[in-house]
Design an enzyme around this catalytic site. Structure first.
Site, PDB file in Angstrom:
ATOM      1  N   ASP A 514       0.760  -1.262   0.000  1.00  0.00           N
ATOM      2  CA  ASP A 514       0.000   0.000   0.000  1.00  0.00           C
ATOM      3  C   ASP A 514       0.791   1.312   0.000  1.00  0.00           C
ATOM      4  O   ASP A 514       0.964   1.959  -1.006  1.00  0.00           O
ATOM      5  CB  ASP A 514      -0.975  -0.013   1.178  1.00  0.00           C
ATOM      6  N   GLU A 747      -1.913  -8.557  12.836  1.00  0.00           N
ATOM      7  CA  GLU A 747      -1.629  -8.251  11.433  1.00  0.00           C
ATOM      8  C   GLU A 747      -0.178  -7.817  11.219  1.00  0.00           C
ATOM      9  O   GLU A 747       0.487  -8.213  10.269  1.00  0.00           O
ATOM     10  CB  GLU A 747      -2.565  -7.121  10.965  1.00  0.00           C
TER      11      GLU A 747
HETATM   12  C1  6A9 Z   1     -10.612  -1.769   3.793  1.00  0.00           C
HETATM   13  C2  6A9 Z   1     -12.115  -1.682   5.736  1.00  0.00           C
HETATM   14  C3  6A9 Z   1     -14.518  -2.877   8.120  1.00  0.00           C
HETATM   15  C4  6A9 Z   1      -3.841  -4.579   3.482  1.00  0.00           C
HETATM   16  O1  6A9 Z   1      -4.682  -8.574   4.112  1.00  0.00           O
HETATM   17  C5  6A9 Z   1      -5.448  -7.940   3.161  1.00  0.00           C
HETATM   18  C6  6A9 Z   1      -4.774  -6.681   2.663  1.00  0.00           C
HETATM   19  C7  6A9 Z   1      -3.418  -7.022   2.057  1.00  0.00           C
HETATM   20  O2  6A9 Z   1      -3.602  -7.714   0.855  1.00  0.00           O
HETATM   21  C8  6A9 Z   1      -2.593  -5.800   1.770  1.00  0.00           C
HETATM   22  O3  6A9 Z   1      -1.318  -6.200   1.357  1.00  0.00           O
HETATM   23  N1  6A9 Z   1      -4.641  -5.749   3.781  1.00  0.00           N
HETATM   24  C9  6A9 Z   1      -2.465  -4.947   3.016  1.00  0.00           C
HETATM   25  O4  6A9 Z   1      -1.701  -3.815   2.743  1.00  0.00           O
HETATM   26  C10 6A9 Z   1      -5.946  -5.352   4.349  1.00  0.00           C
HETATM   27  C11 6A9 Z   1      -6.804  -4.590   3.390  1.00  0.00           C
HETATM   28  C12 6A9 Z   1      -8.112  -4.192   3.951  1.00  0.00           C
HETATM   29  C13 6A9 Z   1      -8.854  -3.297   2.989  1.00  0.00           C
HETATM   30  C14 6A9 Z   1     -10.275  -3.150   3.368  1.00  0.00           C
HETATM   31  C15 6A9 Z   1     -12.010  -1.684   4.249  1.00  0.00           C
HETATM   32  C16 6A9 Z   1     -13.155  -2.599   6.206  1.00  0.00           C
HETATM   33  O5  6A9 Z   1     -13.891  -2.002   7.221  1.00  0.00           O
END
Ligand code: 6A9
Length: 780
Positions: A514, A747
């Site tokens: 990100d 995380e």
């Molecule tokens: C946003 C919020 C309830 C961010 O693990 C999943 C991803 C990865 O693929 C990515 O590399 N995470 C990492 O930088 C989490 C992404 C969550 C986005 C959703 C909405 C929900 O509110």
């Protein structure tokens, strides 16, 4: 032209499936395999839920009343804000058994799920849920009560029949029954030795995602009218949902057996019910528990190397990874500009209705499929049950469109949608996400080479790869064409916003990292070193596949070979990405270090003035290497492109082990402490994410290369080994310590204190800690 490209059938290409036989139609996924995975705990977004792998299933789930600030609150969907002191699967085998613990204040709920094929007649077998409710034993003499709500809902709208009106369990244990095409006539019962009070309420509604609201409204009305905390004991005509309230003093145990395929007297219903409740159920659960332990030991071989606390975290890691597997059905929303479809009011098109069987990163916060997370998940899962892995990867590859693109985030169905804010739903067909599925495929090929599979297992994997290969080929080609850079052998993540004035450094969501800083001014001249390395991995893997399957002329093996050679050419890599002053690999692009967020008056769309943080550039951006040391710089090291005797290898080891740069006592931080962006916010609302905190997926990859360089001959093998050993024990120690302190796997971990950060019960790639314990790394 209307800006949309159409296929022959005049459907926009972006929502046209890839025209090749689907993996999920392979015979290996039919018959016993399919049936054995029919029922499961495939609703990871709720604290406890059961459904079948079919679009409109019979679903079961649990709610209970918790207490917060002396008020009752309904627990149903997993939420971090519920503040349970811990929850999650302690054991789960991904197929027919799981045991979960949930702790709220002084109440411990234990939910067990088990399937039985033994005397069963219905498709997919019988199953049972046991719920144990205990007091934590605070010894204040107070006898507490608990209110559980167990529900059954038929998504297909089939009518359910209440067992008997006044729920007199002396007479019959039947809660509710029904009939479905998939499993025939079914019944679900409630058995308990304890004094319990039960109430019910029946609803007719096509929407099950707002079930908690229905229950709360019903309770609130009863409370107002009669001053009691009880469901109404009424049901709407033709109810397709029944909710049963089960209240009692702690401790108590309830067993909820489900039987199907019932055809009259000969169906042995009584026998089947009693084998799935009471003592026989206890015995079955004990047996499954022993089998879990044995398999855990066989798969990961840990018991001699680790203490029991560490083993406990290892078990929880695999159990939550498997227990978090979900089944989703629905249609993604795919971005198209409004000008491209003037007759539509929306800026999206619907993808075809699709099923997705997948693990999820985090049950409470992102309980849905994420493309690049999934590759990491499967590194763990295939070692436990490679057929689950093939089934999951098969589902993902079947989501490929005719252009060779797979949407990154899968938000399928109303329940999944209800967890995602509107602005995050639409997926952009110009954006990729690291092709980590190649990591798993390469692992599987290596496992075949090393004869870890029996002959028939090997054939299964091969027939899977054979059918997968055209899809993988198309996927590769999509990256190779749509994400390529100006120069041969260069790539960049497309889709960065070069118009934003709010972001300190425009994000690169598609990279998965990100807010990891890239060139300050996004342009077509960019070269991203991480994507280049992913492309090397993909090309190399495609080359192995074509060679392995002997399909060299169908998918041009030579092209893959030469692409892999080009991308692993050390000199070329160095010319494009190496900065000898820093001894590090960098992105290239239009960049200046002189950017800042400042407060400024801006005119909003509605004409009003407001003071906001906006970006100001002081220097003139120039085409150059982008001097941020961090995870991205280490991709050539992770890809093992650096020759073992190169002094550049020593440089990488120095960056890794230097406390003022990337080293911490808890793992490697994502961005160097010396970087101008280290721990900087990206906007008013975006706290640093990949700008310092410690992430397990990247640490696993780096560790795996350290392991590799410690094994190959060369002047730096001892140094590699020393760093490997220390990094490995830092990572394990910190995750284990945090788990026992907080009740969760997290995380990310704090770059200074090592404490868990971000969302918790994150048992996606953080669960790779288990492979770090067992020292299972890809060999290539
Ligand atoms: C946003 C919020 C309830 C961010 O693990 C999943 C991803 C990865 O693929 C990515 O590399 N995470 C990492 O930088 C989490 C992404 C969550 C986005 C959703 C909405 C929900 O509110």
């Amino acid at each position: 032209s209307r800006g949309l490209l159409f296929d022959e059938s005049q459907k926009p290409r972006v929502i046209t499936p890839f025209p090749a036989p689907k993996l999920m139609d392979l015979s290996m996924f039919q018959g016993d395999h399919k049936e054995s995975l029919y029922w499961g705990t495939y609703r990871p977004h709720v604290y406890f839920g059961v459904r079948a792998r079919t679009p409109q299933s019979l679903v079961a789930g649990l709610m209970w009343l918790g207490v917060k600030d002396e008020m009752y609150v309904m627990r149903h969907f997993c939420e971090n804000s519920d503040d349970l002191s811990t929850f999650g699967w302690r054991e789960h085998n991904g197929r027919d058994f799981g045991r979960q613990e949930l702790v709220e204040n002084d109440m411990i709920l234990e939910t067990s799920f088990v399937k039985s094929k033994e005397d069963s007649l219905g498709y997919g077998g019988d199953w049972a849920v046991r719920i144990d409710v205990k007091d934590k034993g605070l010894n204040d003499g107070a006898k507490r009560s608990a209110h559980l709500f167990f529900y059954l809902a038929d998504e297909g709208g089939n009518v359910l029949n209440l067992g008997h009106d006044n729920l007199d369990f002396e007479k019959s244990s039947l809660l509710v029954s029904g009939s479905r095409e998939d499993v025939g006539d079914w019944q679900i019962h409630l058995k308990s030795q304890n004094q319990l009070e039960t109430h019910y309420s029946g609803f007719k509604t096509p929407h099950i995602y707002n079930l908690s609201d229905l229950v709360q409204q019903n309770l609130a009305l009863q409370a107002r009218k009669f001053g009691r905390l009880q469901l109404s004991d009424t049901s709407e005509d033709s109810s397709n949902i029944y909710i049963f309230q089960i209240s009692g003093k702690l401790p108590f145990t309830i067993d909820i057996p489900f039987v199907s395929g019932i055809k009259g007297e000969s169906s042995n219903v009584e026998k089947r019910l009693s084998s799935l409740s009471g003592l026989p159920l206890s015995d079955l659960l004990k047996k499954k528990h022993r089998e879990f332990d044995t398999k855990f030991e066989e798969c990961f071989n840990l018991s001699e190397k680790h203490d029991s606390e560490t083993l406990g975290v290892g078990k929880t890691a695999i159990a939550n990874m498997l227990g978090g597997i979900g089944y989703f059905y629905g249609q993604s929303k795919i971005y198209v500009s409004k000008s491209a479809q003037p007759e539509s009011r929306n800026n999206f098109l619907l993808y075809w209705p699709a099923e997705l069987y997948t693990a999820v990163p985090s049950r409470p916060f992102f309980p849905r499929g994420f493309l690049w997370d999934e590759g990491f998940h499967q590194l763990l899962i295939w070692r436990w049950d490679f057929r689950i892995t093939l089934d999951i990867v098969g589902h993902w590859l079947d989501l490929l469109n005719i252009d060779g693109w797979i949407p990154r985030e899968q938000i399928l169905g109303a329940e999944a949608l209800s967890k995602v804010p509107e602005e995050f739903v639409v997926q952009y067909p110009s954006n990729g996400n690291p092709p980590t599925l190649f990591l798993v495929i390469r692992d599987l090929i290596d496992a075949i080479r090393m004869e870890k599979f029996t002959a028939s297992e090997r054939d299964e994997v091969l027939s899977f790869l054979e059918r997968a290969s055209v899809r993988l080929d198309a996927w590769f080609q999509w990256f190779n064409t749509s994400q390529s850079g100006k120069e041969i052998g260069s790539y960049f993540w497309h889709g960065r916003d070069n118009t934003t004035i709010r972001e300190l450094n425009p994000k690169t969501l598609s990279s998965g990292l990100d807010d990891y800083p890239r060139a300050s001014h996004p342009s077509e001249d960019e070269r991203h070193v991480d994507l280049r390395c992913w492309m090397y991995l993909a090309a190399d893997c495609m080359h192995s596949i074509t060679e392995f399957l002997g399909i060299e002329d169908k998918l041009s093996k030579e092209d893959y070979n030469s692409t892999a050679k080009l991308l692993s050419n050390f000199n070329l890599l160095n010319q494009m990405h190496y900065d000898s002053d820093h001894g590090a690999y960098f992105d290239f692009g239009n960049h200046t270090e002189k950017v800042k967020l400042i407060r400024k008056e801006v005119i909003q769309e509605n004409g009003q003035l407001s003071r906001q943080l906006v970006r100001k550039t002081y220097g003139k951006p120039k085409l150059k290497l982008v001097p941020h040391v961090g995870y991205v710089s280490l991709f050539p090291f992770m890809s093992r492109i650096i020759p073992p005797d190169s002094p550049i290898l020593e440089k990488q080891l120095d960056l890794i082990s230097n406390r003022s740069i990337l080293w911490s006592d808890y793992g490697l931080v994502s961005l160097a402490k010396t970087s101008s962006m280290y721990m900087k916010r990206n906007t008013e609302h975006d706290a640093p994410y990949w700008r310092g905190p410690i992430w397990m997926n990247m640490n696993y990859m780096i560790l795996s290369s350290l392991h590799h360089y410690s094994k190959v001959d060369g002047p730096y093998s001892e140094k590699s080994r020393a760093i490997y050993t220390e990094l490995r024990s830092n990572l394990i120690r910190n995750v284990v310590k945090n788990y026992y302190q907080t009740g969760y796997i997290w995380e990310q971990y704090d770059q200074v204190k090592g404490t868990g950060k971000g969302t918790r019960l994150f048992t996606g790639w953080s669960a790779l800690t288990l492979l770090i314990m067992s020292e299972d790394y890809p060999i290539f």
